[in-house]
Motif scaffolding. Sequence first.
Motif, PDB file in Angstrom:
ATOM      1  N   VAL A 134       1.073  -1.163  -0.121  1.00 34.26           N
ATOM      2  CA  VAL A 134      -0.003  -0.117  -0.379  1.00 34.26           C
ATOM      3  C   VAL A 134       0.683   1.362   0.203  1.00 34.26           C
ATOM      4  CG1 VAL A 134      -1.600   1.455   1.112  1.00 34.26           C
ATOM      5  CG2 VAL A 134      -2.004  -1.223   1.416  1.00 34.26           C
ATOM      6  N   LEU A 135       1.709   1.234   1.155  1.00 34.37           N
ATOM      7  CA  LEU A 135       2.609   2.651   1.470  1.00 34.37           C
ATOM      8  C   LEU A 135       3.325   2.567  -0.632  1.00 34.37           C
ATOM      9  CD1 LEU A 135       4.080   2.324   4.470  1.00 34.37           C
ATOM     10  CD2 LEU A 135       1.799   3.600   3.834  1.00 34.37           C
ATOM     11  N   GLU A 136       4.037   1.357  -0.869  1.00 30.92           N
ATOM     12  CA  GLU A 136       5.040   1.509  -1.993  1.00 30.92           C
ATOM     13  C   GLU A 136       4.305   2.385  -3.371  1.00 30.92           C
ATOM     14  OE1 GLU A 136       8.867  -1.093  -1.023  1.00 30.92           O
ATOM     15  OE2 GLU A 136       7.376  -1.620  -2.399  1.00 30.92           O
ATOM     16  N   ALA A 137       3.024   2.109  -3.254  1.00 32.85           N
ATOM     17  CA  ALA A 137       1.821   2.394  -4.138  1.00 32.85           C
ATOM     18  C   ALA A 137       1.740   3.811  -4.980  1.00 32.85           C
ATOM     19  CB  ALA A 137       0.685   2.264  -3.985  1.00 32.85           C
ATOM     20  N   PRO A 138       2.928   4.123  -6.112  1.00 34.57           N
ATOM     21  CA  PRO A 138       2.663   5.192  -6.547  1.00 34.57           C
ATOM     22  C   PRO A 138       1.144   5.569  -7.302  1.00 34.57           C
ATOM     23  CG  PRO A 138       3.799   4.263  -8.037  1.00 34.57           C
ATOM     24  CD  PRO A 138       3.354   2.431  -6.803  1.00 34.57           C
ATOM     25  N   ALA A 139       1.412   6.807  -7.334  1.00 40.30           N
ATOM     26  CA  ALA A 139      -0.145   7.357  -7.493  1.00 40.30           C
ATOM     27  C   ALA A 139       0.038   7.360  -9.220  1.00 40.30           C
ATOM     28  CB  ALA A 139      -0.491   9.250  -7.364  1.00 40.30           C
ATOM     29  N   ARG A 140      -0.900   7.083  -9.643  1.00 40.42           N
ATOM     30  CA  ARG A 140      -0.939   6.922 -11.277  1.00 40.42           C
ATOM     31  C   ARG A 140      -0.331   7.648 -11.594  1.00 40.42           C
ATOM     32  NH1 ARG A 140      -6.240   3.555 -13.820  1.00 40.42           N
ATOM     33  NH2 ARG A 140      -5.414   3.274 -16.607  1.00 40.42           N
ATOM     34  N   MET A 141      -0.166   7.961 -13.415  1.00 35.73           N
ATOM     35  CA  MET A 141       0.489   8.368 -14.074  1.00 35.73           C
ATOM     36  C   MET A 141      -1.088   9.314 -14.289  1.00 35.73           C
ATOM     37  SD  MET A 141      -0.245   9.987 -17.036  1.00 35.73           S
ATOM     38  CE  MET A 141       0.271   8.793 -18.066  1.00 35.73           C
ATOM     39  N   ALA A 142      -1.266  10.733 -14.352  1.00 32.87           N
ATOM     40  CA  ALA A 142      -2.532  11.624 -15.090  1.00 32.87           C
ATOM     41  C   ALA A 142      -2.075  12.331 -16.029  1.00 32.87           C
ATOM     42  CB  ALA A 142      -3.287  12.178 -13.581  1.00 32.87           C
ATOM     43  N   ARG A 143      -2.848  12.076 -17.005  1.00 32.74           N
ATOM     44  CA  ARG A 143      -2.638  12.840 -17.913  1.00 32.74           C
ATOM     45  C   ARG A 143      -4.827  13.439 -18.367  1.00 32.74           C
ATOM     46  NH1 ARG A 143       1.324  12.822 -22.344  1.00 32.74           N
ATOM     47  NH2 ARG A 143       3.115  13.191 -21.071  1.00 32.74           N
TER      48      ARG A 143
ATOM     49  N   SER B   8       1.833   6.834 -21.387  1.00 32.96           N
ATOM     50  CA  SER B   8       0.560   6.543 -21.156  1.00 32.96           C
ATOM     51  C   SER B   8      -0.174   5.259 -21.906  1.00 32.96           C
ATOM     52  CB  SER B   8      -0.472   7.886 -22.025  1.00 32.96           C
ATOM     53  OG  SER B   8      -0.312   9.019 -21.560  1.00 32.96           O
ATOM     54  N   SER B   9       0.642   4.556 -21.575  1.00 34.86           N
ATOM     55  CA  SER B   9      -0.285   3.116 -22.365  1.00 34.86           C
ATOM     56  C   SER B   9       0.918   1.897 -21.506  1.00 34.86           C
ATOM     57  CB  SER B   9       0.182   2.693 -24.034  1.00 34.86           C
ATOM     58  OG  SER B   9       1.404   2.786 -23.928  1.00 34.86           O
ATOM     59  N   ALA B  10       1.233   1.076 -21.499  1.00 36.28           N
ATOM     60  CA  ALA B  10       1.826  -0.616 -21.417  1.00 36.28           C
ATOM     61  C   ALA B  10       3.090  -0.483 -21.669  1.00 36.28           C
ATOM     62  CB  ALA B  10       1.124  -1.709 -21.478  1.00 36.28           C
TER      63      ALA B  10
ATOM     64  N   ASN C  27       3.391  -0.482 -13.696  1.00 34.54           N
ATOM     65  CA  ASN C  27       3.959  -0.629 -12.294  1.00 34.54           C
ATOM     66  C   ASN C  27       3.616  -1.519 -11.861  1.00 34.54           C
ATOM     67  OD1 ASN C  27       1.802  -0.249 -11.298  1.00 34.54           O
ATOM     68  ND2 ASN C  27       2.298   1.995 -10.700  1.00 34.54           N
ATOM     69  N   ARG C  28       3.990  -1.716 -10.055  1.00 36.31           N
ATOM     70  CA  ARG C  28       3.542  -3.040  -9.180  1.00 36.31           C
ATOM     71  C   ARG C  28       2.151  -3.195  -8.772  1.00 36.31           C
ATOM     72  NH1 ARG C  28       7.094  -3.346  -3.849  1.00 36.31           N
ATOM     73  NH2 ARG C  28       4.910  -4.468  -3.524  1.00 36.31           N
ATOM     74  N   ASP C  29       1.341  -2.023  -9.457  1.00 40.10           N
ATOM     75  CA  ASP C  29       0.150  -2.342  -8.987  1.00 40.10           C
ATOM     76  C   ASP C  29      -0.733  -2.322 -10.261  1.00 40.10           C
ATOM     77  OD1 ASP C  29      -0.116  -1.201  -6.668  1.00 40.10           O
ATOM     78  OD2 ASP C  29       0.341   0.331  -6.774  1.00 40.10           O
ATOM     79  N   GLY C  30       0.191  -3.045 -11.305  1.00 34.70           N
ATOM     80  CA  GLY C  30      -0.850  -3.004 -11.975  1.00 34.70           C
ATOM     81  C   GLY C  30      -1.972  -2.056 -13.189  1.00 34.70           C
ATOM     82  N   LYS C  31      -0.429  -0.821 -12.873  1.00 36.42           N
ATOM     83  CA  LYS C  31      -0.761  -0.036 -13.771  1.00 36.42           C
ATOM     84  C   LYS C  31      -0.090   0.622 -14.852  1.00 36.42           C
ATOM     85  CE  LYS C  31      -3.967   1.971  -9.832  1.00 36.42           C
ATOM     86  NZ  LYS C  31      -4.102   2.809  -8.710  1.00 36.42           N
ATOM     87  N   GLU C  32      -0.875   1.486 -15.778  1.00 37.58           N
ATOM     88  CA  GLU C  32      -0.032   1.643 -17.239  1.00 37.58           C
ATOM     89  C   GLU C  32       0.486   3.220 -15.943  1.00 37.58           C
ATOM     90  OE1 GLU C  32      -2.906   4.567 -19.769  1.00 37.58           O
ATOM     91  OE2 GLU C  32      -2.731   2.307 -19.910  1.00 37.58           O
ATOM     92  N   GLN C  33       1.795   3.616 -16.997  1.00 40.10           N
ATOM     93  CA  GLN C  33       2.603   5.669 -16.650  1.00 40.10           C
ATOM     94  C   GLN C  33       2.715   5.211 -18.666  1.00 40.10           C
ATOM     95  OE1 GLN C  33       5.435   2.296 -14.121  1.00 40.10           O
ATOM     96  NE2 GLN C  33       5.156   3.431 -13.155  1.00 40.10           N
ATOM     97  N   GLY C  34       3.373   7.112 -17.328  1.00 45.02           N
ATOM     98  CA  GLY C  34       3.504   7.729 -18.368  1.00 45.02           C
ATOM     99  C   GLY C  34       4.906   7.438 -18.543  1.00 45.02           C
TER     100      GLY C  34
ATOM    101  N   THR D 216      11.958 -12.633 -14.803  1.00 41.00           N
ATOM    102  CA  THR D 216      11.225 -11.509 -14.739  1.00 41.00           C
ATOM    103  C   THR D 216      11.122 -10.627 -13.809  1.00 41.00           C
ATOM    104  OG1 THR D 216       9.942 -12.929 -12.579  1.00 41.00           O
ATOM    105  CG2 THR D 216       9.215 -13.732 -14.677  1.00 41.00           C
ATOM    106  N   PHE D 217      11.203  -9.124 -13.822  1.00 39.39           N
ATOM    107  CA  PHE D 217      11.378  -8.497 -12.453  1.00 39.39           C
ATOM    108  C   PHE D 217      10.612  -7.677 -12.313  1.00 39.39           C
ATOM    109  CE2 PHE D 217      13.699  -8.604 -17.273  1.00 39.39           C
ATOM    110  CZ  PHE D 217      14.281  -6.912 -17.165  1.00 39.39           C
ATOM    111  N   SER D 218      10.826  -7.041 -11.262  1.00 35.21           N
ATOM    112  CA  SER D 218       9.652  -6.574  -9.935  1.00 35.21           C
ATOM    113  C   SER D 218       9.838  -5.124  -9.854  1.00 35.21           C
ATOM    114  CB  SER D 218      10.036  -7.602  -9.028  1.00 35.21           C
ATOM    115  OG  SER D 218      10.028  -8.542  -8.252  1.00 35.21           O
ATOM    116  N   ASP D 219       9.013  -4.421  -9.647  1.00 37.90           N
ATOM    117  CA  ASP D 219       9.152  -3.640  -9.225  1.00 37.90           C
ATOM    118  C   ASP D 219       9.726  -2.612  -7.615  1.00 37.90           C
ATOM    119  OD1 ASP D 219       8.623  -0.477  -9.282  1.00 37.90           O
ATOM    120  OD2 ASP D 219       7.010  -0.283  -9.597  1.00 37.90           O
ATOM    121  N   LEU D 220      10.958  -2.135  -7.772  1.00 35.89           N
ATOM    122  CA  LEU D 220      11.159  -1.864  -6.279  1.00 35.89           C
ATOM    123  C   LEU D 220      11.434  -0.607  -6.553  1.00 35.89           C
ATOM    124  CD1 LEU D 220      13.712  -5.137  -5.704  1.00 35.89           C
ATOM    125  CD2 LEU D 220      11.445  -4.291  -5.349  1.00 35.89           C
ATOM    126  N   SER D 221      10.621   0.379  -6.905  1.00 33.27           N
ATOM    127  CA  SER D 221      10.911   1.709  -6.756  1.00 33.27           C
ATOM    128  C   SER D 221      10.871   2.135  -5.628  1.00 33.27           C
ATOM    129  CB  SER D 221       9.965   2.373  -7.304  1.00 33.27           C
ATOM    130  OG  SER D 221       9.826   2.126  -9.493  1.00 33.27           O
TER     131      SER D 221
END
Length: 600
Positions: A23-32, A304-306, A330-337, A374-379
């Motif tokens: 929960v704490l590591e989840a970055p806010a989703r990229m917003a366009r 703005s896409s995978a 990202n680690r939350d399964g969300k696309e980023q910018g 495989t890779f892990s998002d460890l940001s």
Amino acid sequence: MQSNPGMLRRLVWIGLFPCLLVVLEAPARMARPTGLVTGSLEIVTPSFSSPVPKIEFVDLAAKAGLTARHITGNDEGREYIIESTGSGLALIDYNNDGFLDIFFVNGTTLEGFPKGEEPINHLYRNNRDGTFTDVTAEANLARSGWGQGCCVGDFDNDGWEDLFVTYYGQNVLYHNAGARFEDVTEKAGLLQKSLLWNTGCCFLDYDRDGKVDLFVANYVDFDISKTMAKRTQNCLWRGVPVFCGPRGLKPAANLLYHNDGNGAFTDVSQKAGIGDPVRGYGLTALVADFDNDGWPDIYVACDSSANLYYQNQGDGTYQETGLFTGTAYNRDGKEQGAMGAEAGDYDGDGFLDIIKTNFDGDVPSLFHNNGDGTFSDLSNAAGLGLYNFYLSWGTGFLDVDNDGWKDLFIVNAHVYPEMEKSQLKRSYRQRALLYYNLGNGTFRDVTNQAGPGFQAARSSHGAAVGDLDNDGALEIVISNVNDTPTLLKNHGDRQNWLQVKTVGSQSNRAGIGARLILYSGTRRQIEEVRSGGSYISQNDLRRHFGLGSASKADRLEVYWPSGRRESFRDLKANQLVLIKEGSGEKLEGQEPAKIKQPQK
């Protein structure tokens, strides 16, 4: 039970409460532009007490004579997305004198310029005394237009580094004919049949036939004559009217060209599994052998896409496996910018990891290579999650003090000039960030103590790393939108070092794709000769190793794209060594799959 927030956070960072860590590591989703205002997530970073050496970066661009302005769009407000991307740059030894020169891609504006006054690309020759001279005209590189990215490679194996430049429009292949370039785009079969927005590029020998091929990322299927301007639409970012895109626009297909060996290339995108399906808004292309199988893979940072991960199948084809490898989201399964991307083995385990830069509202993505495909998002676990209000572009791994551990820099700038007059507490011009590698899988933000070069706020996009004066300290060169460049020189503490230039014989002449494993004392490091990366830019093709206090490298193993494996022993520290394929001791056995490293 009443919880203590401070104690809870400390427990999270030492590995307890793993479910809360997510929960704490989840970055806010990229917003366009969507018209929605998203909240900022509080990011917590660990506290480190390890000492950091003196780091002192100073901007020497003006003193060095790097004065040409990069032009892209209007800083007062932008009507179209084409005005927002900026351009890349390349570090290239165009005249083979052993010193890196600098090539800057330039852009233009919607309004255009009178004939003869258009912004052009610039090539600066290294005078080997800390200064540079603009030699654009004599090198035959003056060209205008919506320039985007660039990459370097020796496509005809003649020993002179060639240059490829991408455009919104027609790309250009420049053949280096002995410190003067020739436009051979048409002769090479690279004329495009339709209008394309080409972005990142890289030379690579994807089929290992000894000739470098060419990969080109594409962004948006964009025709300005058919696209409505900001003033006629209702696109919002956090409530502020801005230009639209890329969401809502059609993505464009990436391209792969095979080097036929006769000066020409053939488009093999469909045949190789690159062209279809069209899935992302591609920006930076990054090539590396991520799975240690000897074949170059391709990663594309997508806005703005995978993101796309093309895994080399070893038979002339690629399979897109971004979702399977864990690099698409990202680690939350969300696309980023995503904007930029670079590869490096930051934790010394023998596998190349990926750093990816992202849009405002997100944090950098550090994809750790697990060594099993495989890779892990460890940001955030690595200490990169403190900020989520930067918009990041060029990036790279560099060893600032030559201790043998790869540090990390990121350059930043917003795409919306409107931020300066908004109430969002965002800046259009932003400073760069520097993270120091603590040698235990984590980084410390040392930006505030990295010298005046890291304190200046600029509109920075393209960035490249290399040793411009051959003194063993890596410089960072940055392209700033509607401004002059930045040249960051490190006057801080440094230990011993070794630089390696590869020359192929059976492999491609520049040795692009060669894997280097260096042994020094108890340390082992890996590097790979790579074209493209950062943000649509080109780093020094030579590979740099920090040796710490060691006076020599005990052994350097080279795994050439041709399949040849050889070893070079007892390389004295603090020098540039030329490694020629076939001149070393034949190396038997297989490359070690995974390398365990001691902590700092």
